[in-house]
Design an enzyme around this catalytic site. Structure first.
Site, mmCIF file in Angstrom:
data_model
loop_
_atom_site.group_PDB
_atom_site.id
_atom_site.type_symbol
_atom_site.label_atom_id
_atom_site.label_comp_id
_atom_site.label_asym_id
_atom_site.label_seq_id
_atom_site.Cartn_x
_atom_site.Cartn_y
_atom_site.Cartn_z
ATOM 1 N N HIS A 18 0.576 -1.110 -0.044
ATOM 2 C CA HIS A 18 -0.211 -0.435 -0.173
ATOM 3 C C HIS A 18 1.187 1.603 0.329
ATOM 4 O O HIS A 18 0.973 2.075 0.650
ATOM 5 C CB HIS A 18 -0.593 -0.088 1.213
ATOM 6 C CG HIS A 18 -2.057 1.272 1.189
ATOM 7 N ND1 HIS A 18 -3.559 0.938 1.901
ATOM 8 C CD2 HIS A 18 -1.870 2.030 1.149
ATOM 9 C CE1 HIS A 18 -3.503 2.005 1.724
ATOM 10 N NE2 HIS A 18 -3.122 3.311 1.227
ATOM 11 N N HIS A 20 1.886 4.673 -2.596
ATOM 12 C CA HIS A 20 1.168 6.056 -3.669
ATOM 13 C C HIS A 20 2.101 6.287 -3.775
ATOM 14 O O HIS A 20 2.805 7.336 -3.201
ATOM 15 C CB HIS A 20 0.190 6.967 -3.052
ATOM 16 C CG HIS A 20 -1.230 6.445 -2.470
ATOM 17 N ND1 HIS A 20 -2.085 6.290 -3.943
ATOM 18 C CD2 HIS A 20 -1.504 5.617 -1.793
ATOM 19 C CE1 HIS A 20 -3.383 5.490 -2.807
ATOM 20 N NE2 HIS A 20 -3.137 5.181 -1.374
ATOM 21 N N HIS A 198 -9.772 0.787 -1.531
ATOM 22 C CA HIS A 198 -9.560 1.508 -0.312
ATOM 23 C C HIS A 198 -10.821 1.873 0.210
ATOM 24 O O HIS A 198 -12.160 2.506 0.044
ATOM 25 C CB HIS A 198 -9.227 2.963 -0.420
ATOM 26 C CG HIS A 198 -7.424 3.360 -0.636
ATOM 27 N ND1 HIS A 198 -7.066 2.146 -1.831
ATOM 28 C CD2 HIS A 198 -6.387 4.245 -0.305
ATOM 29 C CE1 HIS A 198 -5.894 2.893 -1.924
ATOM 30 N NE2 HIS A 198 -5.642 3.736 -0.476
ATOM 31 N N GLU A 201 -11.386 3.222 6.053
ATOM 32 C CA GLU A 201 -10.753 4.431 6.157
ATOM 33 C C GLU A 201 -11.366 5.475 6.975
ATOM 34 O O GLU A 201 -11.387 5.603 8.203
ATOM 35 C CB GLU A 201 -9.796 5.050 5.324
ATOM 36 C CG GLU A 201 -8.296 5.663 6.327
ATOM 37 C CD GLU A 201 -8.153 6.481 5.177
ATOM 38 O OE1 GLU A 201 -6.909 7.311 5.369
ATOM 39 O OE2 GLU A 201 -8.328 6.642 3.514
ATOM 40 N N ASP A 279 2.166 3.899 2.981
ATOM 41 C CA ASP A 279 1.278 5.099 2.212
ATOM 42 C C ASP A 279 1.385 5.744 1.704
ATOM 43 O O ASP A 279 1.700 5.488 0.406
ATOM 44 C CB ASP A 279 -0.251 5.244 3.464
ATOM 45 C CG ASP A 279 -1.525 5.629 2.669
ATOM 46 O OD1 ASP A 279 -1.681 5.995 1.578
ATOM 47 O OD2 ASP A 279 -2.035 6.213 3.702
ATOM 48 N N ASP A 280 1.450 7.320 2.015
ATOM 49 C CA ASP A 280 2.143 8.246 1.612
ATOM 50 C C ASP A 280 3.076 8.987 2.915
ATOM 51 O O ASP A 280 3.475 9.354 2.800
ATOM 52 C CB ASP A 280 1.352 9.036 1.475
ATOM 53 C CG ASP A 280 -0.435 8.801 0.907
ATOM 54 O OD1 ASP A 280 0.275 8.999 -0.593
ATOM 55 O OD2 ASP A 280 -1.407 8.565 0.916
#
Length: 355
Positions: A18, A20, A198, A201, A279-280
């Site tokens: 996961h 990005h 997704h 969340e 994630d980011d």
């Protein structure tokens, strides 16, 4: 002497499921690419950008995220972005990645699909050649945009079908249920793409159920709020669907108040196939190793928990069993002695207490 758990975490092979790629845009690179492309940023320094990383919600983050990606214009920009991430993977012992990219966020700015694909895939190939990092590339649809726009992007992706492994669904969750994209995901399934989304969340457990039952996803990205529905949890366990959990992302976006209240431990106790991801990471303050170290400390996870998390990631990946095997063997090798010694020590302490 038993290797400390933190040392094992740093040394063990890791799979990231996961991530990005646009979320790896560090402020320093943001300024460098802005200068290269003659693009003005609304910040006067790297420090000013970092000060802006104080989010109260997913939408706050996305506003800055889309603003930041505006510096990505050329094939070279996407190459530099992706290769910088892979260099960090190499430093963190991340040996396999299954990463997202958001073409709609670039197409609207006039960036060609070919430019982004060429830069990302060239970097992935170079990363495999230089560091041995294997990869899968997942094209994500932005859920705040229309399903019709998603179909247009799917048509553009046809020329790159051999490099795009699957499709995902991301961006603002609240108010944009998975069912909005039922026809699009059915078309993607018919074309042979693997399906991800997704869900859970910020959105309710019902969104997770829609993603499973209507979209037919093969893995749940985030999935935290699944725990609010015991029947849903049992169904996820029965289907052996993995959850790609992102601890520091959840903290930064106020999904949890603090890491000590993060639901990862509950996920493991419920038998869910949870995994750790970043994630980011440029926006949330930590790549893979940092996510492991912070959540392990916060929840007081033990050697067995971490081995489970590490194994889960490879077993939930789309590496073949043959390609998974050496990584799983290395994880077991690193943990086996430590877990055995820990068990002996606990037994000895209990014997002393009995006496």
């Amino acid at each position: 002497m038993t290797m400390p758990l933190a040392a094992i975490i740093r040394r063990m092979p890791k799979a990231e499921l996961h991530l990005h790629i646009e979320g790896t845009l560090e402020p320093e690179m943001m300024f460098a690419l802005a200068a290269r492309n003659g693009h003005d940023l609304p910040y006067d320094s790297v420090e000013a950008v970092r000060r802006a990383y104080d989010f109260s919600s997913l939408q706050d983050f996305l506003d800055l995220y889309y603003q930041g990606m505006d510096v990505l214009r050329t094939e070279a920009d996407f190459f530099d972005l992706t290769f910088a991430y892979l260099q960090r993977c190499d430093a963190d012992n991340v040996v396999h990645v299954e990463i997202f990219f958001d073409p709609q966020g670039h197409l609207v700015r006039g960036v060609s699909f070919d430019a982004m694909m060429s830069g990302i895939t060239r970097a992935l190939d170079e990363g495999q050649k230089r560091f041995g990092i294997t990869h899968r590339l997942i094209m994500s649809f932005l859920r705040h945009l229309s399903e019709e726009n998603g179909f247009e992007v799917l048509d553009m992706a046809a020329a790159h079908r051999d490099r795009i492994f699957g499709v995902g669904l991301d961006s603002s969750e609240n108010g944009f249920p998975p069912s909005k994209f039922a026809r699009l995901f059915a078309a993607c399934r018919d074309q042979g793409y693997h399906l991800f989304a997704h869900a859970g969340e910020e959105g309710p457990p019902a969104y997770v159920r829609e993603a499973i039952d209507i979209l037919g996803i093969e893995r749940i990205d985030h999935g935290n709020r699944s725990l609010e529905d015991p029947d849903l949890v049992r169904e996820i366990v029965a289907r052996d669907l993995a959850l790609t959990v992102c601890p520091l992302s959840n903290l930064k976006l106020r999904v949890v108040d603090d890491l000590e209240s993060h639901p990862l431990g509950q996920m493991l106790e419920a038998g869910l196939r949870a995994t750790i991801n970043s994630d980011d990471p440029a926006y949330f303050g930590g790549y893979m190793t940092e996510n492991y170290l912070r959540i392990v400390e916060a929840l007081a996870l033990d050697h067995a928990d971490v081995r489970t998390l590490a194994r889960n990631a490879f077993e939930a990946s789309y590496l073949t069993s043959e390609d998974q095997a050496p990584h799983l063997d290395e994880i077991d090798r690193l943990f086996s002695d430590a877990i055995e010694e820990r068990g002996v020590a606990i037994q000895a302490r209990r014997s002393q207490e009995i006496r």
